[in-house]
Design a protein around this motif. Structure first.
Motif, PDB file in Angstrom:
ATOM      1  N   TRP A   1      -4.079  -3.070  10.379  1.00 42.24           N
ATOM      2  CA  TRP A   1      -4.715  -1.753  10.432  1.00 42.24           C
ATOM      3  C   TRP A   1      -3.671  -0.663  10.198  1.00 42.24           C
ATOM      4  O   TRP A   1      -2.502  -0.799  10.581  1.00 42.24           O
ATOM      5  CB  TRP A   1      -5.366  -1.528  11.798  1.00 42.24           C
TER       6      TRP A   1
ATOM      7  N   LYS B   1      -9.081  -0.502   8.780  1.00 41.24           N
ATOM      8  CA  LYS B   1      -8.665  -1.897   8.599  1.00 41.24           C
ATOM      9  C   LYS B   1      -8.364  -2.137   7.127  1.00 41.24           C
ATOM     10  O   LYS B   1      -9.249  -2.004   6.272  1.00 41.24           O
ATOM     11  CB  LYS B   1      -9.755  -2.846   9.088  1.00 41.24           C
TER      12      LYS B   1
ATOM     13  N   ASP C   1      -0.661  -1.798  12.514  1.00 41.55           N
ATOM     14  CA  ASP C   1      -1.140  -2.472  13.724  1.00 41.55           C
ATOM     15  C   ASP C   1      -1.716  -3.819  13.327  1.00 41.55           C
ATOM     16  O   ASP C   1      -2.681  -3.894  12.552  1.00 41.55           O
ATOM     17  CB  ASP C   1      -2.200  -1.604  14.410  1.00 41.55           C
TER      18      ASP C   1
ATOM     19  N   LYS D   1      -3.623  -7.069  14.579  1.00 41.91           N
ATOM     20  CA  LYS D   1      -4.472  -7.519  15.687  1.00 41.91           C
ATOM     21  C   LYS D   1      -4.787  -9.008  15.538  1.00 41.91           C
ATOM     22  O   LYS D   1      -5.034  -9.502  14.423  1.00 41.91           O
ATOM     23  CB  LYS D   1      -5.773  -6.721  15.740  1.00 41.91           C
TER      24      LYS D   1
ATOM     25  N   ASP E   1      -2.041  -7.739  20.127  1.00 46.61           N
ATOM     26  CA  ASP E   1      -1.884  -6.445  19.448  1.00 46.61           C
ATOM     27  C   ASP E   1      -0.394  -6.232  19.204  1.00 46.61           C
ATOM     28  O   ASP E   1       0.381  -6.082  20.153  1.00 46.61           O
ATOM     29  CB  ASP E   1      -2.463  -5.335  20.313  1.00 46.61           C
ATOM     30  N   CYS E   2      -0.017  -6.245  17.927  1.00 43.70           N
ATOM     31  CA  CYS E   2       1.384  -6.061  17.552  1.00 43.70           C
ATOM     32  C   CYS E   2       1.548  -4.747  16.798  1.00 43.70           C
ATOM     33  O   CYS E   2       0.941  -4.561  15.722  1.00 43.70           O
ATOM     34  CB  CYS E   2       1.872  -7.214  16.671  1.00 43.70           C
TER      35      CYS E   2
ATOM     36  N   CYS F   1       4.683  -6.550  20.632  1.00 49.28           N
ATOM     37  CA  CYS F   1       3.467  -7.367  20.726  1.00 49.28           C
ATOM     38  C   CYS F   1       3.039  -7.564  22.181  1.00 49.28           C
ATOM     39  O   CYS F   1       3.890  -7.794  23.051  1.00 49.28           O
ATOM     40  CB  CYS F   1       3.676  -8.724  20.078  1.00 49.28           C
TER      41      CYS F   1
END
Length: 254
Positions: free
Chosen positions: A149, A154, A203, A205, A227-228, A248
């Motif tokens: 993202w 996205k 981002d 996910k 979530d990184c 992360c």
């Protein structure tokens, strides 16, 4: 003449009877005065009030409901205690730990505007999955997704392959991601401006349904949510992008 005889009248015996009571002199009864005794009138009989007999009320539906509710609450508390004790024993025996993941590399194969003004993106991400548990295996089930993202848009998405990860195992994954985002012109302009700074925030996910294996027992499915937050230097195609920062966070969802 002979002697004269005088005739004396006979004494009246009835008249000489004493009128006083015949009590011997010197007795205690004659020396003491009679003291009148004042007697209280007799008390009327004491009456005890008779209370009415209260008949017990027949059980109502409300009391039955209360008993059922108490039994239900008691059973639930007992069930929670049993489940908590079982979970505590399993935790002490197996000592579960959340798997660890890291993003090794990110490559952009394609990033362009389509004729319909959508942004087409094709990324390739290499991820390392580490299972630190000594007695727990992990089944990665169908439906795992990995997505990239930018802000709230996205860019692309890909599927995580199904596999089994054994005890204290490290597995490297190569995931291909593709996607089309709306408002492509706006996104492309924002990405080009961000690239000039040399720091582009992305981002990554992760949603991975997994089944945990405790010894020979396979438990129900849970989800690993990750979530990184990545910071890359550029979005040049067909080049390995340098990851300048990575943070992360992962958690389990029952």
């Amino acid at each position: 003449m002979g002697e004269e005889q005088r005739i004396h009248p006979a004494a009246d015996v009835e008249a000489q009877r004493p009128t006083t009571p015949l009590v011997p002199q010197g007795s205690a009864a004659s020396s003491e005065k009679e003291i009148p005794v004042h007697q209280h009138p007799p008390m009327p009989p004491r009456t005890i009030p008779i209370l009415p007999v209260i008949q017990p009320k027949p059980p109502t539906s409300r009391s039955c409901f209360c008993r059922c509710l108490c039994w239900t609450i008691g059973l639930l508390v007992l069930l929670l205690v049993i489940v908590g004790a079982t979970a505590g024993i399993l935790y002490l025996v197996f000592q579960p730990k959340i798997p660890k993941y890291s993003v090794d590399s990110l490559r952009i194969s394609d990033l362009r505007l389509n004729l319909d003004m959508t942004l087409y993106a094709k990324f390739n991400v290499k991820v390392t999955a580490n299972n630190p548990n000594k007695k727990i295996g992990i089944f990665y089930e169908k439906g795992g997704r990995l997505s990239v993202w930018y802000t709230n848009a996205k860019l692309c998405e890909g599927s995580i392959p199904r596999f089994y990860q054994g005890h204290q195992n490290i597995t490297k994954l190569d995931v291909s991601l593709t996607g089309q985002a709306e408002s492509g012109s706006t996104l492309m302009t924002a990405l080009q401006e961000q690239q000039q700074t040399g720091r582009i925030p992305l981002d990554l996910k992760v949603v991975a349904p997994v089944a945990v294996k405790l010894g020979s027992l396979k438990l129900r499915k849970v989800k690993i949510l990750g979530d990184c937050m990545l910071v890359v230097d550029s979005l040049s195609t067909n080049n390995i992008i340098s990851i300048k920062a990575s943070n992360c966070k992962f958690r389990l969802k029952l």
